[in-house]
Motif scaffolding. Structure first.
Motif, PDB file in Angstrom:
ATOM      1  N   GLU A   6       0.832  -1.207   0.000  1.00  0.00           N
ATOM      2  CA  GLU A   6       0.000   0.000   0.000  1.00  0.00           C
ATOM      3  C   GLU A   6       0.866   1.256   0.000  1.00  0.00           C
ATOM      4  O   GLU A   6       0.528   2.239  -0.670  1.00  0.00           O
ATOM      5  N   THR A   7       1.980   1.224   0.713  1.00  0.00           N
ATOM      6  CA  THR A   7       2.916   2.350   0.670  1.00  0.00           C
ATOM      7  C   THR A   7       3.464   2.529  -0.741  1.00  0.00           C
ATOM      8  O   THR A   7       3.581   3.657  -1.238  1.00  0.00           O
TER       9      THR A   7
ATOM     10  N   ILE B 161       0.801   4.242  -2.832  1.00  0.00           N
ATOM     11  CA  ILE B 161       0.741   5.683  -2.548  1.00  0.00           C
ATOM     12  C   ILE B 161       1.882   6.407  -3.256  1.00  0.00           C
ATOM     13  O   ILE B 161       1.689   7.468  -3.847  1.00  0.00           O
TER      14      ILE B 161
ATOM     15  N   GLY C 182      -4.399   6.917  -4.543  1.00  0.00           N
ATOM     16  CA  GLY C 182      -4.803   7.659  -3.359  1.00  0.00           C
ATOM     17  C   GLY C 182      -5.530   6.822  -2.323  1.00  0.00           C
ATOM     18  O   GLY C 182      -6.256   5.889  -2.646  1.00  0.00           O
TER      19      GLY C 182
ATOM     20  N   ASN D  10      -6.225  12.988   3.151  1.00  0.00           N
ATOM     21  CA  ASN D  10      -5.480  12.098   2.270  1.00  0.00           C
ATOM     22  C   ASN D  10      -4.384  11.423   3.086  1.00  0.00           C
ATOM     23  O   ASN D  10      -3.676  12.079   3.840  1.00  0.00           O
TER      24      ASN D  10
ATOM     25  N   THR E  10      -0.900   9.635   3.467  1.00  0.00           N
ATOM     26  CA  THR E  10       0.390   9.613   2.776  1.00  0.00           C
ATOM     27  C   THR E  10       1.359   8.613   3.389  1.00  0.00           C
ATOM     28  O   THR E  10       2.364   8.275   2.766  1.00  0.00           O
TER      29      THR E  10
ATOM     30  N   SER F 292      -9.680   3.402  -0.757  1.00  0.00           N
ATOM     31  CA  SER F 292      -8.821   3.714  -1.897  1.00  0.00           C
ATOM     32  C   SER F 292      -9.618   4.561  -2.874  1.00  0.00           C
ATOM     33  O   SER F 292     -10.833   4.404  -3.006  1.00  0.00           O
TER      34      SER F 292
END
Length: 146
Positions: A33-34, A37, A42, A70, A72, A109
């Motif tokens: 998931e990182t 991103i 998003g 959001n 990050t 997401s």
């Protein structure tokens, strides 16, 4: 899969003339998931305050939504707002002297290619109207952690 943990809800009744509401949640992301991103997929975190109606009064009611954040990175995210007393204290009457409210968090997401929808609720807080008419011009709200 991303996880949400340690949800909290706090209400400061005495600093300002209206209650300050603060909710926090820990967001944990996987390395995948990182990576998403970092490659412009998003993730959005939403928080809302909800009145717990229980079974007798129908379904739960959304009291208000905080602005979406959001995501990050992994970390603790906080939402804050100053709300009116009437937003926190809806119920009235002999049999309905208090409201039970909680915060709901959802992480989603923004891309269909990677569907994600994770949610968690904070512990419930009981909100009661307390009148201090001798000292204050209006009724205050008392929040009690259950």
């Amino acid at each position: 899969m991303a996880t949400l943990s340690n949800p909290t809800l706090s209400i400061d009744l005495f600093t300002n003339s209206e209650p300050d509401v603060s909710v926090t949640v820990d967001v944990r992301l996987t390395s995948f998931e990182t990576f998403l991103i970092e490659n412009e997929v998003g993730f959005q975190l939403r928080a809302k305050l909800v009145r717990d109606n229980g079974g007798f009064n129908g379904g739960d009611n959304n009291l208000f939504l905080f602005p979406t954040q959001n995501i990050t990175s992994t970390g603790t995210y906080t939402f804050q707002s100053t709300e009116s007393l009437s937003t926190l204290k809806e119920d009235s009457g002999l049999l309905n002297s208090s409201d039970e409210i909680f915060a709901n968090f959802s992480l989603t997401s923004t891309e269909r290619i990677f569907p994600l929808n994770v949610s968690i609720n904070s512990p419930t807080i009981e909100v009661r109207a307390v009148s201090f008419s001798k000292y204050l011009e209006k009724t205050r709200v008392l929040a009690i952690n259950n």
